[in-house]
Design a protein around this motif. Structure first.
Motif, mmCIF file in Angstrom:
data_model
loop_
_atom_site.group_PDB
_atom_site.id
_atom_site.type_symbol
_atom_site.label_atom_id
_atom_site.label_comp_id
_atom_site.label_asym_id
_atom_site.label_seq_id
_atom_site.Cartn_x
_atom_site.Cartn_y
_atom_site.Cartn_z
ATOM 1 N N TYR A 109 0.809 -1.213 0.000
ATOM 2 C CA TYR A 109 0.000 0.000 0.000
ATOM 3 C C TYR A 109 0.848 1.271 0.000
ATOM 4 O O TYR A 109 1.949 1.307 0.549
ATOM 5 N N ASN A 132 -3.755 0.476 -3.520
ATOM 6 C CA ASN A 132 -3.344 -0.922 -3.406
ATOM 7 C C ASN A 132 -2.443 -1.228 -4.589
ATOM 8 O O ASN A 132 -2.906 -1.337 -5.733
ATOM 9 N N ASP A 157 -2.857 -5.302 6.541
ATOM 10 C CA ASP A 157 -4.069 -4.766 5.930
ATOM 11 C C ASP A 157 -4.874 -3.931 6.917
ATOM 12 O O ASP A 157 -6.090 -3.785 6.771
#
Length: 367
Positions: free
Chosen positions: A273, A294, A321
Protein backbone atom coordinates in the motif's frame (compact mmCIF):
# COMPACT_ATOMS: atom_id res chain seq x y z
CA UNK A 1 25.19 -5.66 -42.78
CA UNK A 2 26.58 -2.42 -41.30
CA UNK A 3 23.03 -1.21 -40.69
CA UNK A 4 22.21 -4.45 -38.83
CA UNK A 5 25.32 -4.10 -36.63
CA UNK A 6 24.37 -0.52 -35.81
CA UNK A 7 20.88 -1.60 -34.74
CA UNK A 8 22.31 -4.34 -32.51
CA UNK A 9 24.80 -1.88 -30.95
CA UNK A 10 22.06 0.65 -30.17
CA UNK A 11 19.87 -2.07 -28.67
CA UNK A 12 22.69 -3.21 -26.40
CA UNK A 13 23.41 0.39 -25.44
CA UNK A 14 19.75 0.88 -24.52
CA UNK A 15 19.84 -2.22 -22.29
CA UNK A 16 22.65 -0.68 -20.28
CA UNK A 17 20.80 2.52 -19.58
CA UNK A 18 19.04 2.88 -16.21
CA UNK A 19 15.31 3.39 -16.62
CA UNK A 20 14.07 6.58 -14.98
CA UNK A 21 10.69 5.93 -13.38
CA UNK A 22 8.22 8.79 -13.48
CA UNK A 23 6.11 9.80 -10.49
CA UNK A 24 2.62 8.41 -10.10
CA UNK A 25 0.20 11.27 -10.78
CA UNK A 26 -2.95 11.34 -8.65
CA UNK A 27 -5.98 13.36 -9.72
CA UNK A 28 -7.28 13.63 -6.17
CA UNK A 29 -10.71 15.01 -7.02
CA UNK A 30 -11.46 12.08 -9.35
CA UNK A 31 -10.52 9.33 -6.91
CA UNK A 32 -13.44 7.09 -5.86
CA UNK A 33 -14.81 7.72 -2.35
CA UNK A 34 -15.67 4.65 -0.23
CA UNK A 35 -17.43 4.28 3.13
CA UNK A 36 -15.68 5.57 6.23
CA UNK A 37 -17.40 2.93 8.37
CA UNK A 38 -14.17 0.99 8.89
CA UNK A 39 -14.25 -2.24 10.86
CA UNK A 40 -12.20 -1.80 14.05
CA UNK A 41 -10.65 -5.24 14.46
CA UNK A 42 -8.52 -4.52 17.53
CA UNK A 43 -8.51 -1.87 20.27
CA UNK A 44 -5.74 -1.30 22.84
CA UNK A 45 -6.62 1.18 25.63
CA UNK A 46 -3.53 2.90 27.02
CA UNK A 47 -3.49 2.46 30.79
CA UNK A 48 -4.94 5.37 32.76
CA UNK A 49 -3.84 4.21 36.23
CA UNK A 50 -0.77 6.48 36.13
CA UNK A 51 0.23 10.15 36.07
CA UNK A 52 0.47 9.96 32.29
CA UNK A 53 -2.87 11.49 31.32
CA UNK A 54 -2.72 12.25 27.63
CA UNK A 55 -4.45 14.95 25.56
CA UNK A 56 -6.20 14.69 22.20
CA UNK A 57 -3.24 15.84 20.11
CA UNK A 58 -0.34 13.41 20.37
CA UNK A 59 2.90 12.40 18.72
CA UNK A 60 3.28 8.61 18.65
CA UNK A 61 6.05 6.22 17.63
CA UNK A 62 5.74 2.46 17.98
CA UNK A 63 7.21 -0.92 17.14
CA UNK A 64 6.12 -4.52 17.77
CA UNK A 65 6.82 -4.22 21.52
CA UNK A 66 6.06 -0.65 22.62
CA UNK A 67 4.13 2.55 22.05
CA UNK A 68 5.83 5.86 22.89
CA UNK A 69 3.56 8.87 23.29
CA UNK A 70 4.05 12.58 23.98
CA UNK A 71 1.52 15.42 24.13
CA UNK A 72 1.97 17.59 21.06
CA UNK A 73 1.12 20.83 22.85
CA UNK A 74 3.42 21.67 25.78
CA UNK A 75 5.09 18.24 25.97
CA UNK A 76 6.31 17.31 29.44
CA UNK A 77 7.55 13.76 28.91
CA UNK A 78 7.61 10.77 26.56
CA UNK A 79 5.54 7.95 28.03
CA UNK A 80 6.09 4.28 27.28
CA UNK A 81 3.36 1.65 26.97
CA UNK A 82 3.59 -2.04 26.18
CA UNK A 83 2.02 -3.56 23.06
CA UNK A 84 -0.97 -4.49 25.25
CA UNK A 85 -1.33 -0.93 26.62
CA UNK A 86 0.32 -1.32 30.04
CA UNK A 87 2.10 1.78 31.35
CA UNK A 88 5.87 1.21 31.52
CA UNK A 89 7.10 4.62 32.68
CA UNK A 90 8.75 7.79 31.43
CA UNK A 91 11.54 7.74 28.86
CA UNK A 92 12.47 11.42 28.59
CA UNK A 93 11.23 14.26 30.77
CA UNK A 94 11.35 18.04 30.54
CA UNK A 95 13.03 19.71 33.50
CA UNK A 96 16.28 21.01 34.93
CA UNK A 97 17.41 17.95 36.89
CA UNK A 98 20.30 15.77 35.68
CA UNK A 99 19.17 13.57 32.79
CA UNK A 100 16.19 15.82 32.00
CA UNK A 101 15.77 17.97 28.87
CA UNK A 102 15.09 21.67 28.38
CA UNK A 103 12.33 20.70 25.96
CA UNK A 104 11.04 18.00 23.61
CA UNK A 105 10.38 19.09 20.03
CA UNK A 106 10.32 15.76 18.23
CA UNK A 107 11.44 12.16 18.62
CA UNK A 108 12.00 9.02 16.57
CA UNK A 109 12.59 5.32 17.20
CA UNK A 110 15.81 3.71 15.99
CA UNK A 111 15.95 0.03 16.91
CA UNK A 112 15.99 -0.22 20.72
CA UNK A 113 16.77 3.47 21.18
CA UNK A 114 14.88 6.75 21.07
CA UNK A 115 16.33 9.84 19.44
CA UNK A 116 14.85 12.96 21.06
CA UNK A 117 15.30 16.47 19.66
CA UNK A 118 15.37 19.61 21.78
CA UNK A 119 16.47 23.21 21.30
CA UNK A 120 15.66 25.84 18.70
CA UNK A 121 17.45 28.81 17.18
CA UNK A 122 20.80 28.32 15.51
CA UNK A 123 21.49 24.94 17.10
CA UNK A 124 19.73 21.86 18.39
CA UNK A 125 20.57 18.81 20.47
CA UNK A 126 19.78 15.20 19.72
CA UNK A 127 19.54 12.99 22.81
CA UNK A 128 19.79 9.20 22.69
CA UNK A 129 17.74 7.28 25.27
CA UNK A 130 17.47 3.57 25.89
CA UNK A 131 13.97 2.12 26.05
CA UNK A 132 14.16 1.99 29.84
CA UNK A 133 14.75 5.75 30.03
CA UNK A 134 18.53 5.91 30.38
CA UNK A 135 20.11 8.97 28.74
CA UNK A 136 23.02 7.53 26.77
CA UNK A 137 24.43 10.58 24.96
CA UNK A 138 23.71 14.09 23.72
CA UNK A 139 24.95 15.40 20.38
CA UNK A 140 24.71 19.08 19.33
CA UNK A 141 24.07 20.04 15.68
CA UNK A 142 24.81 23.54 14.30
CA UNK A 143 21.49 23.85 12.47
CA UNK A 144 17.92 24.97 13.04
CA UNK A 145 15.45 22.21 12.10
CA UNK A 146 11.97 21.00 13.01
CA UNK A 147 11.70 17.48 11.59
CA UNK A 148 14.39 14.80 11.61
CA UNK A 149 14.80 11.13 10.72
CA UNK A 150 17.61 8.76 11.81
CA UNK A 151 18.39 6.21 9.10
CA UNK A 152 21.18 4.79 11.29
CA UNK A 153 23.42 5.90 14.13
CA UNK A 154 25.62 7.65 11.58
CA UNK A 155 23.09 8.91 9.01
CA UNK A 156 20.42 11.44 9.96
CA UNK A 157 18.25 13.83 7.96
CA UNK A 158 16.95 17.19 9.19
CA UNK A 159 14.40 19.55 7.69
CA UNK A 160 14.08 23.25 8.58
CA UNK A 161 10.96 24.20 6.60
CA UNK A 162 10.80 27.67 5.02
CA UNK A 163 13.07 29.19 7.65
CA UNK A 164 15.77 31.69 6.66
CA UNK A 165 17.34 31.39 10.12
CA UNK A 166 18.23 27.80 9.24
CA UNK A 167 20.63 29.01 6.57
CA UNK A 168 20.74 28.76 2.82
CA UNK A 169 19.15 25.29 2.58
CA UNK A 170 16.13 23.43 3.98
CA UNK A 171 17.21 19.79 3.94
CA UNK A 172 20.37 18.50 5.64
CA UNK A 173 22.18 15.19 5.91
CA UNK A 174 24.36 14.76 9.02
CA UNK A 175 26.36 12.08 10.79
CA UNK A 176 26.22 10.87 14.37
CA UNK A 177 28.99 13.25 15.46
CA UNK A 178 27.00 16.43 14.86
CA UNK A 179 28.59 17.21 11.48
CA UNK A 180 26.53 18.36 8.48
CA UNK A 181 27.55 16.35 5.41
CA UNK A 182 25.21 17.58 2.69
CA UNK A 183 22.63 20.30 2.03
CA UNK A 184 19.68 20.12 -0.36
CA UNK A 185 16.77 22.42 -1.32
CA UNK A 186 18.11 26.00 -1.42
CA UNK A 187 16.23 28.61 0.60
CA UNK A 188 15.25 30.65 -2.45
CA UNK A 189 11.74 31.56 -1.29
CA UNK A 190 10.31 34.83 -0.02
CA UNK A 191 12.17 35.83 3.16
CA UNK A 192 8.87 36.85 4.75
CA UNK A 193 7.67 33.24 4.74
CA UNK A 194 7.14 31.78 8.20
CA UNK A 195 8.52 28.31 9.03
CA UNK A 196 5.90 25.58 9.34
CA UNK A 197 6.48 23.02 12.09
CA UNK A 198 5.16 19.76 10.62
CA UNK A 199 6.40 16.21 10.17
CA UNK A 200 8.27 15.80 6.90
CA UNK A 201 9.84 12.32 7.05
CA UNK A 202 7.88 9.07 6.96
CA UNK A 203 8.32 5.32 6.58
CA UNK A 204 8.60 4.05 3.02
CA UNK A 205 8.96 0.64 1.45
CA UNK A 206 12.65 0.22 2.24
CA UNK A 207 13.24 3.98 1.96
CA UNK A 208 12.62 7.29 3.71
CA UNK A 209 9.69 9.30 2.35
CA UNK A 210 9.82 13.10 2.38
CA UNK A 211 7.30 15.90 1.81
CA UNK A 212 7.18 19.65 2.37
CA UNK A 213 4.22 21.63 3.76
CA UNK A 214 1.78 22.97 1.15
CA UNK A 215 3.57 21.11 -1.66
CA UNK A 216 1.98 18.39 -3.81
CA UNK A 217 4.82 15.87 -4.21
CA UNK A 218 6.08 12.95 -2.14
CA UNK A 219 9.71 11.93 -2.57
CA UNK A 220 12.02 9.21 -1.41
CA UNK A 221 15.57 9.90 -0.31
CA UNK A 222 17.69 7.79 -2.63
CA UNK A 223 20.91 5.96 -1.85
CA UNK A 224 22.68 8.74 -3.77
CA UNK A 225 21.38 11.28 -1.21
CA UNK A 226 19.08 12.90 -3.72
CA UNK A 227 15.30 13.26 -3.90
CA UNK A 228 13.33 11.04 -6.27
CA UNK A 229 9.72 12.06 -6.84
CA UNK A 230 7.40 9.09 -6.32
CA UNK A 231 3.92 10.64 -6.14
CA UNK A 232 2.44 13.91 -7.40
CA UNK A 233 -1.03 15.04 -6.31
CA UNK A 234 -3.31 17.30 -8.33
CA UNK A 235 -5.65 19.01 -5.86
CA UNK A 236 -7.33 21.13 -8.52
CA UNK A 237 -8.62 24.45 -7.19
CA UNK A 238 -7.26 23.74 -3.70
CA UNK A 239 -3.66 23.49 -4.88
CA UNK A 240 -1.57 26.22 -3.24
CA UNK A 241 -0.73 28.63 -6.13
CA UNK A 242 2.78 29.70 -7.02
CA UNK A 243 1.96 33.30 -6.10
CA UNK A 244 1.67 32.23 -2.44
CA UNK A 245 5.44 31.76 -2.17
CA UNK A 246 6.07 35.40 -3.09
CA UNK A 247 3.62 36.91 -0.61
CA UNK A 248 3.85 38.13 2.95
CA UNK A 249 3.14 35.20 5.28
CA UNK A 250 -0.11 36.55 6.73
CA UNK A 251 -1.48 37.90 3.44
CA UNK A 252 -0.54 34.63 1.73
CA UNK A 253 -2.35 32.48 4.26
CA UNK A 254 -5.41 34.71 4.11
CA UNK A 255 -5.44 34.26 0.33
CA UNK A 256 -5.17 30.46 0.31
CA UNK A 257 -7.60 30.11 3.21
CA UNK A 258 -10.19 32.08 1.25
CA UNK A 259 -9.76 30.02 -1.91
CA UNK A 260 -9.25 26.75 -0.02
CA UNK A 261 -6.05 24.71 0.16
CA UNK A 262 -5.01 21.07 0.52
CA UNK A 263 -1.97 19.78 2.39
CA UNK A 264 -0.48 16.30 2.72
CA UNK A 265 -0.25 15.68 6.47
CA UNK A 266 0.92 12.07 6.59
CA UNK A 267 2.22 9.43 4.17
CA UNK A 268 3.42 5.86 4.48
CA UNK A 269 4.27 3.09 2.05
CA UNK A 270 4.57 -0.68 2.42
CA UNK A 271 5.15 -3.39 -0.16
CA UNK A 272 1.36 -3.48 -0.76
CA UNK A 273 0.00 0.00 0.00
CA UNK A 274 0.69 3.69 -0.35
CA UNK A 275 -1.43 5.90 1.92
CA UNK A 276 -1.68 9.67 2.27
CA UNK A 277 -3.74 11.73 4.70
CA UNK A 278 -4.84 14.98 3.02
CA UNK A 279 -6.32 17.91 4.95
CA UNK A 280 -8.33 20.53 3.07
CA UNK A 281 -9.33 23.85 4.60
CA UNK A 282 -11.47 26.73 3.36
CA UNK A 283 -12.35 29.43 5.83
CA UNK A 284 -13.60 27.63 8.92
CA UNK A 285 -14.46 24.47 7.01
CA UNK A 286 -11.97 21.64 7.27
CA UNK A 287 -11.98 18.02 6.17
CA UNK A 288 -9.62 15.08 6.11
CA UNK A 289 -9.43 12.44 3.40
CA UNK A 290 -7.34 9.28 3.47
CA UNK A 291 -6.01 8.22 0.07
CA UNK A 292 -5.14 4.52 -0.34
CA UNK A 293 -3.49 2.87 -3.35
CA UNK A 294 -3.34 -0.92 -3.41
CA UNK A 295 -0.20 -1.51 -5.42
CA UNK A 296 -1.02 -5.20 -5.99
CA UNK A 297 -4.47 -4.66 -7.49
CA UNK A 298 -3.77 -1.22 -8.94
CA UNK A 299 -6.95 0.14 -7.33
CA UNK A 300 -7.02 3.43 -5.48
CA UNK A 301 -9.75 5.10 -3.44
CA UNK A 302 -10.18 7.59 -0.63
CA UNK A 303 -12.05 7.71 2.65
CA UNK A 304 -13.61 10.94 3.97
CA UNK A 305 -12.88 11.04 7.70
CA UNK A 306 -15.56 12.73 9.76
CA UNK A 307 -13.75 15.03 12.21
CA UNK A 308 -16.93 15.38 14.24
CA UNK A 309 -16.74 11.66 15.07
CA UNK A 310 -13.05 12.08 15.83
CA UNK A 311 -11.87 8.54 16.48
CA UNK A 312 -10.16 8.26 13.07
CA UNK A 313 -8.60 11.74 13.26
CA UNK A 314 -5.04 10.68 14.12
CA UNK A 315 -3.42 8.14 11.81
CA UNK A 316 -0.14 6.74 13.18
CA UNK A 317 0.69 3.86 10.85
CA UNK A 318 -0.23 0.87 8.72
CA UNK A 319 0.25 -2.78 9.68
CA UNK A 320 -0.47 -5.40 7.04
CA UNK A 321 -4.07 -4.77 5.93
CA UNK A 322 -4.87 -2.56 8.93
CA UNK A 323 -4.73 1.20 9.48
CA UNK A 324 -3.49 2.20 12.93
CA UNK A 325 -5.04 5.22 14.71
CA UNK A 326 -4.77 6.71 18.18
CA UNK A 327 -8.22 7.78 19.34
CA UNK A 328 -9.19 10.24 22.06
CA UNK A 329 -11.37 8.33 24.55
CA UNK A 330 -14.32 10.80 24.66
CA UNK A 331 -14.90 10.31 20.91
CA UNK A 332 -15.18 6.55 21.39
CA UNK A 333 -17.52 6.84 24.36
CA UNK A 334 -19.83 9.38 22.68
CA UNK A 335 -20.10 7.25 19.53
CA UNK A 336 -20.13 3.83 21.22
CA UNK A 337 -23.48 2.86 19.68
CA UNK A 338 -22.35 3.43 16.10
CA UNK A 339 -18.80 2.06 16.18
CA UNK A 340 -18.16 -0.84 13.79
CA UNK A 341 -16.37 -3.22 16.19
CA UNK A 342 -15.22 -6.81 16.08
CA UNK A 343 -16.21 -8.83 19.18
CA UNK A 344 -12.58 -8.64 20.39
CA UNK A 345 -12.43 -4.84 20.01
CA UNK A 346 -15.83 -4.39 21.66
CA UNK A 347 -14.69 -6.36 24.70
CA UNK A 348 -11.50 -4.27 24.96
CA UNK A 349 -13.48 -1.01 25.12
CA UNK A 350 -15.92 -1.95 27.90
CA UNK A 351 -13.88 -0.21 30.61
CA UNK A 352 -13.08 2.96 28.62
CA UNK A 353 -14.65 6.18 29.92
CA UNK A 354 -14.38 9.82 28.85
CA UNK A 355 -11.65 10.25 31.48
CA UNK A 356 -9.57 7.37 30.07
CA UNK A 357 -6.34 7.70 28.16
CA UNK A 358 -6.48 7.38 24.34
CA UNK A 359 -6.94 4.04 22.62
CA UNK A 360 -4.94 2.46 19.80
CA UNK A 361 -7.30 1.28 17.03
CA UNK A 362 -6.54 -1.22 14.27
CA UNK A 363 -9.07 -0.78 11.43
CA UNK A 364 -9.42 -3.04 8.39
CA UNK A 365 -8.50 -1.45 5.05
CA UNK A 366 -11.60 -1.80 2.81
CA UNK A 367 -11.47 -3.63 -0.51
Amino acid sequence: MKKLLAIVFLALLGCGEKKVESAKEIDFGSVEVVSADLLIEKAIPLASDSTALLSEYLMVRYDEKDFFVVNYDRPEAIYRYSASGNYLGIIAQVGEAPGQLIGINNFQLLGNKLKVKSGMGNSLELHTFSKDGQLMKTTPYPINAFAFYPVSEDELWFYSSYNMVAGDHRLFKANGKGEVLKKLLPNDFNEKMLPIDEQSFFEGDGAVLFREPFKTSVYKISEQDSLQELYRFDFGTTTVPESYWEMDAFAGFEMINEQGFSDINYVEETDKYFIALVATQKGRDRKKELYIWNKESGEDFKIELDEELGYFNSLIGIEGDQLVFIAYAPYLVRNSETLNLSPEAKASLTSVTEESNPVILYAKIPK
